[in-house]
Design an enzyme around this catalytic site. Structure first.
Site, PDB file in Angstrom:
ATOM      1  N   TYR A   1      -2.030  -1.111  10.363  1.00 53.39           N
ATOM      2  CA  TYR A   1      -2.480  -1.383   9.459  1.00 53.39           C
ATOM      3  C   TYR A   1      -1.164  -1.517   8.507  1.00 53.39           C
ATOM      4  CZ  TYR A   1      -3.613  -1.297   4.115  1.00 53.39           C
ATOM      5  OH  TYR A   1      -3.488  -1.554   3.305  1.00 53.39           O
TER       6      TYR A   1
ATOM      7  N   SER B   1       0.863  -1.191   0.271  1.00 53.33           N
ATOM      8  CA  SER B   1       0.090   0.003   0.044  1.00 53.33           C
ATOM      9  C   SER B   1       0.602   1.027   0.226  1.00 53.33           C
ATOM     10  CB  SER B   1      -0.915  -0.175   1.181  1.00 53.33           C
ATOM     11  OG  SER B   1      -1.575   1.378   1.729  1.00 53.33           O
TER      12      SER B   1
ATOM     13  N   LYS C   1       1.369  -4.144   6.697  1.00 53.27           N
ATOM     14  CA  LYS C   1       2.282  -3.742   5.087  1.00 53.27           C
ATOM     15  C   LYS C   1       3.622  -3.489   4.855  1.00 53.27           C
ATOM     16  CE  LYS C   1      -1.650  -4.876   3.152  1.00 53.27           C
ATOM     17  NZ  LYS C   1      -1.901  -5.963   2.803  1.00 53.27           N
TER      18      LYS C   1
HETATM   19  C1  WQD Z   1      -9.818   9.119   0.791  1.00 55.67           C
HETATM   20  C2  WQD Z   1     -10.239  10.391   1.345  1.00 55.67           C
HETATM   21  C3  WQD Z   1     -10.442  10.655   3.698  1.00 55.67           C
HETATM   22  C4  WQD Z   1     -14.300   8.680   4.101  1.00 55.67           C
HETATM   23  C5  WQD Z   1      -6.913   4.130   3.542  1.00 55.67           C
HETATM   24  C6  WQD Z   1      -5.966   3.278   3.781  1.00 55.67           C
HETATM   25  C7  WQD Z   1      -5.378   2.741   3.044  1.00 55.67           C
HETATM   26  C8  WQD Z   1      -5.721   1.578   1.992  1.00 55.67           C
HETATM   27  C9  WQD Z   1      -7.159   2.070   1.220  1.00 55.67           C
HETATM   28  C10 WQD Z   1      -6.845  -0.086   2.154  1.00 55.67           C
HETATM   29  C11 WQD Z   1      -9.435  11.092   2.684  1.00 55.67           C
HETATM   30  C12 WQD Z   1     -12.331  11.477   2.393  1.00 55.67           C
HETATM   31  C13 WQD Z   1     -12.955   9.182   3.819  1.00 55.67           C
HETATM   32  C14 WQD Z   1     -15.126   9.803   4.458  1.00 55.67           C
HETATM   33  C15 WQD Z   1     -14.080  11.380   3.590  1.00 55.67           C
HETATM   34  N1  WQD Z   1      -5.649   0.749   2.117  1.00 55.67           N
HETATM   35  N2  WQD Z   1     -12.541  10.486   3.575  1.00 55.67           N
HETATM   36  N3  WQD Z   1     -15.490  10.791   3.524  1.00 55.67           N
HETATM   37  O1  WQD Z   1      -7.526   6.899   4.086  1.00 55.67           O
HETATM   38  O2  WQD Z   1      -6.438   7.385   1.891  1.00 55.67           O
HETATM   39  O3  WQD Z   1      -6.151   5.173   2.302  1.00 55.67           O
HETATM   40  O4  WQD Z   1      -7.366   2.986   2.567  1.00 55.67           O
HETATM   41  O5  WQD Z   1      -7.605  -1.066   1.941  1.00 55.67           O
HETATM   42  O6  WQD Z   1      -3.751   1.813   2.798  1.00 55.67           O
HETATM   43  O7  WQD Z   1      -4.741   4.063   4.786  1.00 55.67           O
HETATM   44  O8  WQD Z   1      -8.540   6.373   1.753  1.00 55.67           O
HETATM   45  O9  WQD Z   1     -11.419   6.072   1.050  1.00 55.67           O
HETATM   46  O10 WQD Z   1     -11.252   5.881   3.375  1.00 55.67           O
HETATM   47  O11 WQD Z   1      -9.999   8.628   1.988  1.00 55.67           O
HETATM   48  O12 WQD Z   1     -13.958  12.774   3.702  1.00 55.67           O
HETATM   49  O13 WQD Z   1     -16.083   8.861   4.891  1.00 55.67           O
HETATM   50  O14 WQD Z   1     -11.641  10.684   1.562  1.00 55.67           O
HETATM   51  O15 WQD Z   1     -10.161  11.809   4.671  1.00 55.67           O
HETATM   52  O16 WQD Z   1      -8.615  12.401   1.906  1.00 55.67           O
HETATM   53  P1  WQD Z   1      -6.965   6.824   2.299  1.00 55.67           P
HETATM   54  P2  WQD Z   1     -10.185   7.009   2.059  1.00 55.67           P
END
Ligand code: WQD
Length: 358
Positions: free
Chosen positions: A148, A123, A152
């Site tokens: 998590y 990741s 990785k």
């Molecule tokens: C994306 C953006 C949030 C939800 C994570 C893990 C990564 C990978 C994918 C595994 C950010 C914003 C999110 C919400 C929001 N792992 N957001 N409202 O955090 O980039 O990555 O998931 O599967 O290792 O760290 O992905 O989709 O959670 O967030 O505003 O309800 O959307 O703050 O800017 P992230 P995400």
């Protein structure tokens, strides 16, 4: 024959499908902890081919030894693992045990069986909080801020030591940015068992009327509109990168890491607005504080994958959102049966046949 661990999961099932379509034989190992056998039935329906299935846990050595005895596996794609960041903070031992312990157990069983070709799901979280974008594979900005991400990074380190100790190993470490989207048939997609924590699955449930509003975590980041910027990549592009990696590993040895991303960053609001344009649905937003552990921006320099694997991401954000929305409408409850007559798969089939081919 390719062993796909976690082959019934979101990414794993798309990889199994792509492998079968490329003419490979596949055996899936899955414990269905966060996945469904229905995904494999649908893989079979799309490909008209059947992967072998072993129901079991990647931490169970005897299950693995037995699998390697029964099937002529020559390479492994290792997707099995836990991936909810928040949960990993509350249950660190479970995450280290499954993600790190499971990977070590798998490598031991592989070595015992004489199988040394491995594609590992890593990741972009391993890069930590980077200020300079885009991120290339040599970048080191710190450490992941949650178990998590640590799991990785630790697994990557285990694999690096292994490749250094024994040159029979050929290992590809794939650092995913933000995988989204679904198979264009509407039959395969992401079906989280709990309330989603990732942006797009949550947005889809709001648009589908199952959740009231989309929380937007922070609008004061140093980004053009203040919301977090990420590199979203279509799941079909992501799995294509795995097949290209496998081809590379089959003619090399050692260990190498590649970023799988598009190289383009979109903010939360840009993604929401693109979705609203495509779906015609207005998404209610709920502005919140920043989510602990989030970085302001993260997008890939995927030059190495292009130069060495001949891989590029081809699908744009609109395609990702269109395919994801198609999946969500056809399967409002994911792979579980919908109340009333028929199954989600039947609805997906009908809708798929009504859609023009792209
Ligand atoms: C994306 C953006 C949030 C939800 C994570 C893990 C990564 C990978 C994918 C595994 C950010 C914003 C999110 C919400 C929001 N792992 N957001 N409202 O955090 O980039 O990555 O998931 O599967 O290792 O760290 O992905 O989709 O959670 O967030 O505003 O309800 O959307 O703050 O800017 P992230 P995400």
């Amino acid at each position: 024959m390719i062993l796909v661990t976690g082959g019934a999961g979101y990414l794993g099932a798309h990889a199994v499908l792509a492998l079968l379509e490329a003419g490979e034989e596949v055996v899936v190992l899955d414990n269905f902890a966060n996945s469904s056998p229905e995904a494999l039935r649908r893989v079979r329906r799309i490909s008209r081919r059947k992967p072998a299935l072993v129901v079991g846990d990647v931490r169970n050595r005897s299950v693995l030894d037995d699998l390697f005895k029964r099937f002529p596996v020559d390479a492994v794609m290792h997707f099995a693992g836990l991936k909810a960041v928040g949960e990993s903070v509350r249950q660190p031992l479970r995450y280290y045990d499954t993600n790190v312990g499971g990977s070590i157990n798998l490598c031991q069983a592989m070595a015992y069986a004489g199988v040394f070709t491995l594609v590992f799901s890593s990741s972009a979280t391993v890069y930590g909080d980077c200020q300079r974008m885009p991120i290339d594979e040599q970048t080191a900005c710190g450490h992941p801020t949650n178990p998590y991400g640590q799991s990785k990074l630790m697994t990557e380190q285990v694999l690096a030591s292994l490749a250094q100790a024994d040159d029979r190993w050929s290992i590809g470490v794939l650092r995913y940015f933000n995988p989204v989207g679904a198979h264009p048939s509407g039959l395969l997609g992401e079906s989280p068992k709990a309330v989603p924590s990732n942006l797009l699955p949550y947005l889809l449930r709001v648009a589908g009327g199952q959740l009231p509003a989309l929380p937007v975590f922070g609008n004061d980041y140093p980004t053009p509109d203040g919301t977090g910027v990420r590199d979203y990549i279509h799941v079909l592009d992501l799995v294509a990168g795995h097949l290209d990696t496998l081809a590379y590993l089959r003619r090399s040895s050692g260990i190498r890491a590649w970023n799988l991303g598009t190289g383009l960053g979109y903010s939360v609001l840009e993604l929401v607005h693109a979705f609203e344009r495509i779906s015609g649905i207005s998404v209610p937003l709920d502005m919140r504080e920043r989510r602990p552990g989030d970085v302001a921006k993260c997008w890939a320099d995927a030059t190495r994958a292009r130069e060495e694997l001949g891989w590029v991401a081809r699908r744009d954000l609109d395609t990702m959102l269109r395919d994801a929305w198609h999946w969500q409408r056809a399967n409002p409850t994911g792979y579980s049966k919908m109340p009333g007559s028929g199954t989600a798969a039947k609805v997906a089939d009908e809708r798929a046949s009504a859609l023009p081919l792209r």
